[in-house]
Design a protein around this motif. Structure first.
Motif, mmCIF file in Angstrom:
data_model
loop_
_atom_site.group_PDB
_atom_site.id
_atom_site.type_symbol
_atom_site.label_atom_id
_atom_site.label_comp_id
_atom_site.label_asym_id
_atom_site.label_seq_id
_atom_site.Cartn_x
_atom_site.Cartn_y
_atom_site.Cartn_z
ATOM 1 N N LEU A 6 0.827 -1.206 0.000
ATOM 2 C CA LEU A 6 0.000 0.000 0.000
ATOM 3 C C LEU A 6 0.861 1.256 0.000
ATOM 4 O O LEU A 6 1.890 1.310 0.684
ATOM 5 C CB LEU A 6 -0.872 0.039 1.256
ATOM 6 C CG LEU A 6 -1.758 -1.173 1.520
ATOM 7 C CD1 LEU A 6 -2.307 -1.129 2.943
ATOM 8 C CD2 LEU A 6 -2.890 -1.206 0.508
ATOM 9 N N THR A 7 0.415 2.272 -0.743
ATOM 10 C CA THR A 7 1.047 3.585 -0.701
ATOM 11 C C THR A 7 0.087 4.549 -0.015
ATOM 12 O O THR A 7 -0.979 4.824 -0.555
ATOM 13 C CB THR A 7 1.327 4.100 -2.125
ATOM 14 O OG1 THR A 7 2.120 3.130 -2.805
ATOM 15 C CG2 THR A 7 2.043 5.430 -2.106
ATOM 16 N N PRO A 8 0.407 5.036 1.190
ATOM 17 C CA PRO A 8 -0.524 5.948 1.870
ATOM 18 C C PRO A 8 -0.734 7.243 1.086
ATOM 19 O O PRO A 8 0.144 7.684 0.335
ATOM 20 C CB PRO A 8 0.170 6.242 3.200
ATOM 21 C CG PRO A 8 1.103 5.091 3.413
ATOM 22 C CD PRO A 8 1.564 4.708 2.032
ATOM 23 N N THR A 9 -1.906 7.820 1.271
ATOM 24 C CA THR A 9 -2.242 9.132 0.733
ATOM 25 C C THR A 9 -2.095 10.152 1.870
ATOM 26 O O THR A 9 -2.251 9.793 3.034
ATOM 27 C CB THR A 9 -3.720 9.145 0.283
ATOM 28 O OG1 THR A 9 -3.903 8.060 -0.619
ATOM 29 C CG2 THR A 9 -4.087 10.426 -0.411
ATOM 30 N N PHE A 10 -1.856 11.412 1.538
ATOM 31 C CA PHE A 10 -1.754 12.437 2.584
ATOM 32 C C PHE A 10 -3.033 12.473 3.427
ATOM 33 O O PHE A 10 -2.978 12.678 4.634
ATOM 34 C CB PHE A 10 -1.485 13.812 1.965
ATOM 35 C CG PHE A 10 -0.709 14.701 2.883
ATOM 36 C CD1 PHE A 10 0.679 14.630 2.924
ATOM 37 C CD2 PHE A 10 -1.359 15.592 3.736
ATOM 38 C CE1 PHE A 10 1.404 15.427 3.799
ATOM 39 C CE2 PHE A 10 -0.636 16.396 4.612
ATOM 40 C CZ PHE A 10 0.751 16.317 4.647
#
Lengths: 136, 136, 136, 136
Positions: A6-10
């Motif tokens: 997963l790539t977190p979002t701001f």
């Protein structure tokens, strides 16, 4: 066991500077896509046959915005019509959260639970893990 | 016990036509604002002294977009540095979801749990409920 | 003009300590419930006749977690089958964000735009505002 | 131009059976991670130097849960302290949404805009696209 990065979002962060607790259920739902595909191969919501009965999450360590997160998803229990999905999130090799959801094989038209068909039961068995294994 | 009336947003629904499971943790977080205010009266995130250790939710019945939802929030356990918040959601008088979160009185700079001060402990006692009471 | 008072959730904030930009569209969607009710009085999603064609938001000042937010919603343009909803958010009397969405009266079965019926057009007229009026 | 493949979550859908409009800003924020990295290479929110001034989205076609979504992100305008990020979403090769955000190089301590440094300006130039190019 299914794995996903997963790539977190701001917008996953909160004013404490880390990932907000309410985002973990969303990531876990994403991780369960792979499990739902065993029941509904084309993932078409009009053919959906699952419902969520219960969710538990333990928050073990802060997760942060600026590094990828490894999600693992497996099956820890298979009953007649329900089963338990066991999931973990690791960042920099450290366990950040673990949780489990009880899913029910469900007829949305009749609003009734249905036994899990044998072929799907076998597929679920192929992803069986112990709770401890996911959290390691 | 704290009570709040929620108005669902269209984005709270999902393709099954009901409220999505991942929205309940967000509503419960909103309901805990009243509890957080006992620790941080001005609710300024820079003075935050709580952290969430564990969340459990039981999904009892579908919740829908087009009617208000009553949320109840109370305290069911008070330990040395942690306590348990018990919450429910009712729509049309029917229990839709109930859950609990374990919160820890936490020093975010030192990254350490701290005993709950006596004055706050007393305030928490004023909102004590039994788990059964919230779910009725 | 419709007005609503919003209470931010902790998950509405981000690591910069303020309300995250992606939350504003969700609040504006909540504010449009009042407009949607003119088209679908029981707000039942199965009878939905609107679709969103365009959204614009100007972020004027930071919004924060710990104070209520006043949302205003009005209609600034009414065309044959589409109309424009104009919305603002104020906190402590200061404009934090303003935006507009173009909505289309839409037949979801036929996947086609439909003229706005006269009775609804009249109701929309009753909530007409100038863009400048909402932003004041 | 940056590209990313998105996997929708069930909670991204709404009761109309498609992706809800409020999820697009979240996906576009995820797509801007690549742009933010040009300003803050370690993506640490404590060193953040950007703020969002304006967002516009055109919803061109429904997007659905059960297929991957291709996101493209490029730069269509570079001013003294602000620039415009142009983004699109395609599913099954069809344009579902396009949008743009005006970002400002911003000193969060001084609460003031700052000219974009030359090295970053050059890096932004390397990702320049015309609005039409992204939407094709």
């Amino acid at each position: 066991m299914f794995t996903q990065t997963l790539t977190p979002t701001f917008s996953d962060t909160d004013a404490l500077g880390h990932i907000n607790n309410t985002r973990i259920p969303v990531w876990f739902e994403l991780g369960r896509n792979d499990v739902c595909r065993l029941f509904t191969p084309d993932l078409d919501p009009r053919h959906w046959v699952l419902i969520l009965a219960r969710m538990e999450i333990e928050y073990r360590a802060e997760l942060f915005f600026n590094a990828p997160i490894e999600m693992r998803t497996g099956i820890s229990r298979i009953g007649t019509s329900s089963f338990t999905v066991e999931q973990t999130l690791h960042q920099h090799g450290r366990l950040g959260a673990e949780g489990r959801t009880v899913m029910i094989h469900f007829d949305h038209a009749a609003k009734q639970a249905r036994p899990i068909p044998d072929a799907i039961r076998e597929a679920l068995e192929g992803h069986r893990i112990a709770a401890a294994e996911a959290a390691t």
